[in-house]
Design an enzyme around this catalytic site. Structure first.
Site, PDB file in Angstrom:
ATOM      1  N   GLU A  47     -13.973   5.875   2.093  1.00  0.00           N
ATOM      2  CA  GLU A  47     -13.516   4.492   2.222  1.00  0.00           C
ATOM      3  C   GLU A  47     -13.804   3.792   0.899  1.00  0.00           C
ATOM      4  OE1 GLU A  47     -11.700   3.576   4.844  1.00  0.00           O
ATOM      5  OE2 GLU A  47     -11.392   1.811   3.590  1.00  0.00           O
ATOM      6  N   SER A  48     -12.734   3.423   0.197  1.00  0.00           N
ATOM      7  CA  SER A  48     -12.923   2.908  -1.166  1.00  0.00           C
ATOM      8  C   SER A  48     -13.772   1.634  -1.190  1.00  0.00           C
ATOM      9  CB  SER A  48     -11.572   2.662  -1.837  1.00  0.00           C
ATOM     10  OG  SER A  48     -10.792   1.770  -1.075  1.00  0.00           O
ATOM     11  N   CYS A  79      -7.900  10.370  -3.577  1.00  0.00           N
ATOM     12  CA  CYS A  79      -7.672   9.454  -2.459  1.00  0.00           C
ATOM     13  C   CYS A  79      -8.455   8.143  -2.643  1.00  0.00           C
ATOM     14  CB  CYS A  79      -7.976  10.166  -1.148  1.00  0.00           C
ATOM     15  SG  CYS A  79      -7.129   9.394   0.237  1.00  0.00           S
ATOM     16  N   ARG A 108      -2.877   0.900  -1.310  1.00  0.00           N
ATOM     17  CA  ARG A 108      -3.698   1.592  -0.299  1.00  0.00           C
ATOM     18  C   ARG A 108      -2.859   1.918   0.935  1.00  0.00           C
ATOM     19  NH1 ARG A 108      -8.627  -1.615   1.483  1.00  0.00           N
ATOM     20  NH2 ARG A 108      -9.453   0.381   2.160  1.00  0.00           N
ATOM     21  N   HIS A 172      -5.930  15.380  -1.109  1.00  0.00           N
ATOM     22  CA  HIS A 172      -7.276  15.979  -1.093  1.00  0.00           C
ATOM     23  C   HIS A 172      -7.220  17.452  -1.510  1.00  0.00           C
ATOM     24  CE1 HIS A 172      -9.637  12.876   1.193  1.00  0.00           C
ATOM     25  NE2 HIS A 172      -8.416  12.480   1.476  1.00  0.00           N
ATOM     26  N   GLU A 174      -9.520  19.358  -2.275  1.00  0.00           N
ATOM     27  CA  GLU A 174     -10.707  20.098  -1.804  1.00  0.00           C
ATOM     28  C   GLU A 174     -10.512  20.643  -0.388  1.00  0.00           C
ATOM     29  OE1 GLU A 174     -10.281  16.931  -1.736  1.00  0.00           O
ATOM     30  OE2 GLU A 174     -11.352  16.009  -0.069  1.00  0.00           O
TER      31      GLU A 174
HETATM   32  N1  GLN Z   1      -7.510   4.546   2.922  1.00  0.00           N
HETATM   33  C1  GLN Z   1      -8.744   4.837   2.256  1.00  0.00           C
HETATM   34  C2  GLN Z   1      -9.093   3.741   1.244  1.00  0.00           C
HETATM   35  O1  GLN Z   1      -8.239   3.015   0.785  1.00  0.00           O
HETATM   36  C3  GLN Z   1      -8.684   6.161   1.543  1.00  0.00           C
HETATM   37  C4  GLN Z   1      -8.599   7.293   2.539  1.00  0.00           C
HETATM   38  C5  GLN Z   1      -9.145   8.590   2.029  1.00  0.00           C
HETATM   39  O2  GLN Z   1      -9.861   8.644   1.046  1.00  0.00           O
HETATM   40  N2  GLN Z   1      -8.865   9.659   2.728  1.00  0.00           N
HETATM   41  O3  GLN Z   1     -10.232   3.629   0.924  1.00  0.00           O
END
Ligand code: GLN
Length: 190
Positions: A47-48, A79, A108, A172, A174
């Site tokens: 979660e950013s 992400c 986002r 992702h 990873e």
């Molecule tokens: N939606 C998340 C964000 O904006 C990112 C989601 C993720 O890293 N998988 O922080």
């Protein structure tokens, strides 16, 4: 060579395992001391907003910015990590903390509700075969300055890009067995 994975929140262990499988030393970065001696840093998904607040609290944000701008620390955001390294964020929360390193504007949660998480094949510049990319509530690059090199595109926008010692992916890498994106980043750290 050692590469760090920011370990305050999010998908950390999978990145560490990928780096180890690529044959480089992986360091979990939780404090300023653990940033010493690494030549690259992966900022994982998660979660950013949360990761952003924690890196400010732990005094990591300034140091990451400073070392990246000096050229001694390559940074790879996946992400939420891509949101954090972007200069501009669309649909961020008010005053969302960010590193603001890369000349990109990121939207986002760009793929809407029906497509919250999915995987698809993308062409990644310089790779000889397509890559399976896993998207989870993923952001997209809406705008990029001319200094930014797009590395993968989808109809919705840019999903991977590089600017000097900065790398960003919406997806992702990873979460699949494919090590090519991590190997690409490792080459940027040398
Ligand atoms: N939606 C998340 C964000 O904006 C990112 C989601 C993720 O890293 N998988 O922080």
């Amino acid at each position: 060579m050692k590469i760090g994975v920011l370990s305050v929140q999010g998908a950390v262990t999978e990145h560490i395992r990928h780096l180890e499988r690529c044959g480089v030393g992986a360091v979990a970065v939780k404090n300023r001391e653990s940033l010493n001696g690494i030549s690259g840093l992966i900022i994982p998904g998660g979660e950013s907003t949360t990761i952003g607040k924690l890196i400010e609290t732990f005094g990591l944000a300034d140091l990451i910015r400073e070392r990246n701008r000096q050229g001694s620390l390559a940074v790879f955001g996946t992400c939420a990590g891509m949101v954090l390294i972007a200069r501009d964020i669309i649909d961020g929360i008010k005053g969302q903390p960010k590193l603001g390193l890369m000349d990109i504007t990121v939207q986002r949660n760009a793929f809407g509700r029906q497509k919250e998480s999915f995987e698809t094949e993308v062409e990644f510049k310089s790779f000889d075969a397509p890559l399976t990319a896993v998207f989870i509530r993923a952001p997209i690059i809406e705008k990029a300055s001319p200094e930014v090199e797009p590395l993968a595109n989808m109809p919705e926008g840019i999903v991977a890009a590089r600017q000097g010692n900065l790398l960003a992916t919406s997806f992702h890498p990873e979460l699949t067995d494919d090590l090519r994106v991590h190997q690409y980043f490792i080459r940027m750290c040398k």
